[in-house]
Design an enzyme around this catalytic site. Sequence first.
Site, short mmCIF file in Angstrom:
data_model
loop_
_atom_site.label_atom_id
_atom_site.label_comp_id
_atom_site.label_asym_id
_atom_site.label_seq_id
_atom_site.Cartn_x
_atom_site.Cartn_y
_atom_site.Cartn_z
N TYR A 1 0.86 -1.19 0.00
CA TYR A 1 0.00 0.00 0.00
C TYR A 1 0.89 1.23 0.00
O TYR A 1 1.89 1.29 0.72
CB TYR A 1 -0.89 0.00 1.25
CG TYR A 1 -1.65 1.28 1.49
CD1 TYR A 1 -2.95 1.43 1.02
CD2 TYR A 1 -1.08 2.34 2.20
CE1 TYR A 1 -3.66 2.61 1.23
CE2 TYR A 1 -1.78 3.52 2.42
CZ TYR A 1 -3.07 3.65 1.93
OH TYR A 1 -3.76 4.81 2.14
N GLU B 1 -3.82 7.67 -3.51
CA GLU B 1 -3.76 6.43 -2.75
C GLU B 1 -3.71 5.25 -3.72
O GLU B 1 -4.61 5.10 -4.56
CB GLU B 1 -4.99 6.30 -1.85
CG GLU B 1 -4.99 5.04 -0.99
CD GLU B 1 -6.28 4.91 -0.19
OE1 GLU B 1 -6.19 4.81 1.04
OE2 GLU B 1 -7.36 4.90 -0.80
#
Length: 354
Positions: free
Chosen positions: A105, A163
């Site tokens: 991530y 993101e």
Amino acid sequence: MADNGVKVQRFFVVDTAKKALEAAKKLNAKQIVLKAQILAGGRGKGVFSSGLKGGVHLTNDPIAVEQLAKQMIGYNLATKQTPKEGVKVNKVMVAEALNISRETYFAILMDRSCNGPVLVGSPQGGVDIEEVAASNPELIFKAADQIKKLYNLFLEIDATQVEVNPFGETSEGQVVCFDAKINFDDNAEFRQKDIFAMDDRSENEPIENEAARYDLKYIGLDGNIACFVNGAGLAMATCDIIFLNGGKPANFLDLGGGVKESQVYQAFKLLTADPKVEAILVNIFGGIVNCAIIANGITKACRELELKVPLVVRLEGTNVHEAQNILSNSGLPITSAIDLEDAAKKAVASVARK
């Protein structure tokens, strides 16, 4: 992202099942992934009104892409982040599927405490970075190159959030951004016209789109006290203090900075059109905003719309004394408040008396 050198899958976005089939054939990939395009997470576990389960599907057969697209496009997809009835899917992404050997991530976010962007990363149970550096050092350089490009993208497009999840490594050693969420600074619309032109408002509530026509920001909630404020921070504080005093906000409507009387009128028109609203709390802190303009807009709206619900007004800042005189001399049933606590208590009490 691809325009800024960020590595992504080859893909097409289409709006018919026929075009989905054509896209799948053009990709000529071993495996195809088909993704419903809506502004909500949890698509993979969602359910369509057509009966199809899952908003993300993998297939080796281009013909299956067409059949799946027929069950997606034009139907509502319900996920944990959508309303119960779901959101209508107008487009699907047809992309080359890549084998992900490792998922991580990565995000770049604006952070007030740092006065700028911060980088957030998580290995999500992956290998220690030292081990990767020792066994496959070229991956470190590939990841670093992608992170640099993502940061340049963040700056170039006036983002407030980029993101990437997953930020993955393929079995062939490629570092790829497989899925991403990007938020943009509304204040940069004037220099990001191409990006803002892509904004799909079809998923918004009609009242949100109507508010946007007048440069107002509207967020619907499930209470009965409307909140009319200037600034998102003040809006959240107003909602919180209503809760603390036993009430429930029906919405908040943010005027922003450069306010005109006509906007105030339109704001009241939107708020009074909501049948849930049993009282209106106006909470304005006049820095850039001129309180006298707000007061004139309030009195005009009250008269022309023949306001039927209790109205509590708290004003502070620029030209507040002139504004208070306008309200007090209007002859209208407007309840003034000395501060936010007082305003919340009076708004909650006005609903309780009904």
